[in-house]
Design a protein around this motif. Structure first.
Motif, PDB file in Angstrom:
ATOM      1  N   LYS A  89       0.835  -1.202   0.000  1.00 31.36           N
ATOM      2  CA  LYS A  89       0.000   0.000   0.000  1.00 31.36           C
ATOM      3  C   LYS A  89       0.873   1.256   0.000  1.00 31.36           C
ATOM      4  O   LYS A  89       0.696   2.150   0.825  1.00 31.36           O
ATOM      5  CB  LYS A  89      -0.932  -0.005   1.208  1.00 31.36           C
ATOM      6  CG  LYS A  89      -1.908  -1.171   1.227  1.00 31.36           C
ATOM      7  CD  LYS A  89      -2.779  -1.154   2.472  1.00 31.36           C
ATOM      8  CE  LYS A  89      -3.736  -2.340   2.487  1.00 31.36           C
ATOM      9  NZ  LYS A  89      -4.572  -2.351   3.726  1.00 31.36           N
ATOM     10  N   SER A  91       2.320   4.782  -1.102  1.00 32.68           N
ATOM     11  CA  SER A  91       1.772   6.006  -1.674  1.00 32.68           C
ATOM     12  C   SER A  91       2.745   7.138  -1.416  1.00 32.68           C
ATOM     13  O   SER A  91       3.494   7.137  -0.430  1.00 32.68           O
ATOM     14  CB  SER A  91       0.407   6.346  -1.055  1.00 32.68           C
ATOM     15  OG  SER A  91       0.541   6.595   0.335  1.00 32.68           O
ATOM     16  N   HIS A 144       7.220   1.397  -7.540  1.00 35.90           N
ATOM     17  CA  HIS A 144       6.351   2.501  -7.103  1.00 35.90           C
ATOM     18  C   HIS A 144       6.950   3.854  -7.489  1.00 35.90           C
ATOM     19  O   HIS A 144       6.249   4.720  -8.029  1.00 35.90           O
ATOM     20  CB  HIS A 144       6.145   2.429  -5.592  1.00 35.90           C
ATOM     21  CG  HIS A 144       5.493   3.650  -5.017  1.00 35.90           C
ATOM     22  ND1 HIS A 144       4.152   3.917  -5.149  1.00 35.90           N
ATOM     23  CD2 HIS A 144       6.023   4.707  -4.324  1.00 35.90           C
ATOM     24  CE1 HIS A 144       3.873   5.065  -4.554  1.00 35.90           C
ATOM     25  NE2 HIS A 144       4.982   5.566  -4.049  1.00 35.90           N
ATOM     26  N   GLN A 148       5.897   7.223 -10.243  1.00 41.63           N
ATOM     27  CA  GLN A 148       5.523   8.517  -9.693  1.00 41.63           C
ATOM     28  C   GLN A 148       6.301   9.640 -10.372  1.00 41.63           C
ATOM     29  O   GLN A 148       7.489   9.491 -10.656  1.00 41.63           O
ATOM     30  CB  GLN A 148       5.825   8.567  -8.188  1.00 41.63           C
ATOM     31  CG  GLN A 148       5.207   7.446  -7.382  1.00 41.63           C
ATOM     32  CD  GLN A 148       3.699   7.439  -7.476  1.00 41.63           C
ATOM     33  OE1 GLN A 148       3.049   8.470  -7.311  1.00 41.63           O
ATOM     34  NE2 GLN A 148       3.140   6.271  -7.746  1.00 41.63           N
TER      35      GLN A 148
END
Length: 447
Positions: A89, A91, A144, A148
C-alpha cells in the motif's frame, strides 16, 4: 569411489593426521634421549584440522544473525518520516531509510548471492528469506517510484532516494553487475520472478549497451583515468552476463562474458606470478603490476561463476578453464602461513586481508567440487583458508580485517595503508559463499 571423492576424503581427513604424527626416534635427526622433535606438537596459529559442517554453519549463522539486525527493511515516508509497514500500500514520496549497510550496493549483491547459496547448500530457509525479503522490497519500492512523477524540487537524476538511484538509473558497472547477478539467481530460485525481471533487464541494459567499451568489446572506464581497465569489473559484469545466459538461453551473453575474461586476462594477467594486476591503463608503458588481493578475488570468483553455467560445448570454455587454473596455481602459491592471503599478494609485509581470502576459498573450493581442480593439490589450501577466515568472524558475527573500498593506484603505500573496518561491506558475502561451498565440499565432494 570416484577419484574426486577418494582424493577429497584423503585431503580432508588424513592429511592433518599425517602432519601431526610423531617421527619415529630412529628417523629423528636428534637422537639424544633428552630430546625428540617428533613429539613436539606444532604451535599452529590457525586450527589445522578441517572444520566440521556444524562449525562452518555456526560461523555462517553468526553472520546471518548480525546482518538481520544491522540491515532491516526500513521504508519511510520522506515527507513525514513515518515508517511504512505495508509495502503493498505504498503512496507518495517513500524511501529506504539508512541502515548499517546499503541494501542496493554491489557488496550487498554479493551478500544476497551468498545467502542464496547458503540456503541451497544447508537447507536453512532463513538465508533465502533474508535475500528474498530485501530484493522483493527493493523491486516493489523501485516500481512505485518509477511510476511517480518526481517532486519539482528534486535534482535531475536523483530519483528521490540515494539507496534506489542505482536501481532506477544505473550508470556504472558497480551500480549494476553484482545486483543483477543476485537478482537473476534469486529469480531462477523462484523468488518473485515477475517483480525482479524488470530490474534485471534494467541492469543488463547498462552492462550490455551503456558501459564504455574498447573497440574489441572489453568493458572499460574513462573515469578517473581514460582508457582504463579495473580488474574489479570482471565481477561487476561477468557473473551477471553468465546468469543472463543461463536465464534466457541466449548465447550472446555467454560470448560477452567469455570475451571479458579472455581480453582482461590478455592485458592484466602476469604469467610470471600467476596473478593479476589491479589496474591497466592503455597508454602506460612500461606497466607496473600491483597484485591487490581483493581485485584478484573478483577475478577468480568471476571465472568460477562463469564456468558454473557456461555450456560444456562453448568453443572457448577450455580457454576460460585454463585461465582459471593458471590463476588458482598463482593464488595457492602465495597463501600465507596462517591460511589468509596478504593485501598485496606478493608482499608479505602487507596485512592479511579477510574478504579476498574468503573469495579465494570459495572459488577454489568450487573448483574442487566441480572437478576443475585436483582435490589433493587444493584441498588443504581451502581447508586451512576457511579456518583462518572463520577466525575473523567475531562473536557478534562481524567480519574483521576487511579492507575498505579501494581505488586504483600505482604506488605501494596506497595499498599498504588502506584501513580495515567491520563496516567494510565487502567481507560478508564472500564469507557466506566460502562457508557454503566448504559445507558442500565436506558433505559430498561434489556440488
Amino acid at each position: 569411489m570416484s577419484r574426486l571423492k577418494s582424493g577429497l576424503l584423503w585431503v580432508l581427513t588424513v592429511t592433518p593426521i599425517l602432519a601431526q604424527t610423531p617421527v619415529p626416534e630412529s628417523q629423528s635427526p636428534t637422537t639424544t634421549p633428552f630430546f625428540n622433535s617428533g613429539h613436539i606438537a606444532p604451535d599452529y596459529p590457525t586450527p589445522y584440522a578441517p572444520a566440521s559442517v556444524a562449525n562452518i554453519k555456526a560461523t555462517m549463522d553468526r553472520v546471518l544473525v548480525y546482518l538481520e539486525g544491522s540491515t532491516p527493511i526500513k521504508v519511510i515516508n520522506r515527507d513525514t518520516k513515518e515508517p511504512v509497514t505495508d509495502l503493498t500500500k505504498l503512496s507518495g514520496n517513500v524511501a529506504f531509510d539508512r541502515t548499517d549497510f546499503i541494501l542496493t550496493s554491489y557488496e550487498w549483491g554479493v551478500t544476497y548471492a551468498g545467502m542464496l547459496l547458503a540456503a541451497e547448500v544447508t537447507g536453512d530457509a532463513r538465508y533465502r528469506d533474508y535475500a528474498a525479503r530485501r530484493m522483493t522490497a527493493i523491486a516493489t519500492v523501485a516500481a512505485h517510484l518509477r511510476a511517480q512523477p518526481p517532486p519539482a524540487t528534486e535534482p535531475p537524476g536523483a530519483h528521490r532516494m540515494f539507496v534506489l538511484r542505482s536501481v532506477l538509473a544505473p550508470h556504472t558497472l558497480d551500480d549494476s553487475g553484482a545486483m543483477c547477478a543476485a537478482f537473476i539467481k534469486a529469480s531462477r530460485a523462484g523468488v518473485d520472478p515477475a517483480a525482479l525481471r524488470p530490474w534485471i533487464d534494467n541492469y543488463m541494459k547498462w552492462i550490455s549497451t551503456g558501459q564504455f567499451r574498447f573497440p574489441d568489446g572489453t568493458l572499460a572506464r574513462n573515469v578517473p583515468r581514460p582508457n582504463t581497465l579495473w580488474l574489479d569489473d570482471l565481477y561487476m559484469s561477468v557473473p551477471a552476463l553468465a546468469q543472463m545466459g543461463a536465464l534466457t538461453g541466449d548465447r550472446k551473453y555467454f560470448d560477452d562474458a567469455v570475451c571479458q575474461i579472455l581480453q582482461f586476462s590478455a592485458r592484466m594477467f602476469v604469467p610470471e606470478t600467476g596473478l593479476y594486476r589491479h589496474g591497466w591503463v592503455q597508454e602506460m608503458d612500461p606497466h607496473p603490476a600491483f597484485h591487490w588481493a581483493r581485485a584478484n578475488g573478483w577475478a577468480i570468483v568471476a571465472m568460477a561463476e562463469l564456468l558454473s553455467v557456461l555450456p560444456e560445448d562453448h568453443p572457448q570454455r577450455a580457454a576460460v578453464l585454463a585461465q582459471y587454473r593458471a590463476h588458482a596455481r598463482g593464488l595457492a602459491t602465495c597463501q600465507g602461513g596462517t591460511g589468509l592471503w596478504h593485501q598485496l599478494l606478493d608482499r608479505n609485509d602487507t596485512y592479511l586481508e579477510t574478504s579476498a581470502s574468503a573469495m579465494f576459498v570459495y572459488a577454489l573450493a568450487r573448483g574442487i567440487n566441480r572437478g576443475w581442480l585436483d582435490p589433493q593439490a587444493y584441498g588443504g589450501v581451502v581447508s586451512l583458508g576457511w579456518n583462518a577466515v572463520a577466525q575473523q568472524v567475531n562473536s557478534q558475527g562481524q567480519v574483521e580485517n576487511t579492507c575498505v573500498g579501494t581505488g586504483m593506484a600505482f604506488d605501494p603505500m596506497f595499498y599498504y595503508y588502506r584501513p580495515v573496518n567491520v563496516l567494510a561491506a565487502h567481507g560478508y558475502g564472500p564469507v557466506l559463499l566460502a562457508g557454503a561451498e566448504l559445507i558442500a565440499l565436506r558433505q559430498t565432494g561434489t556440488h
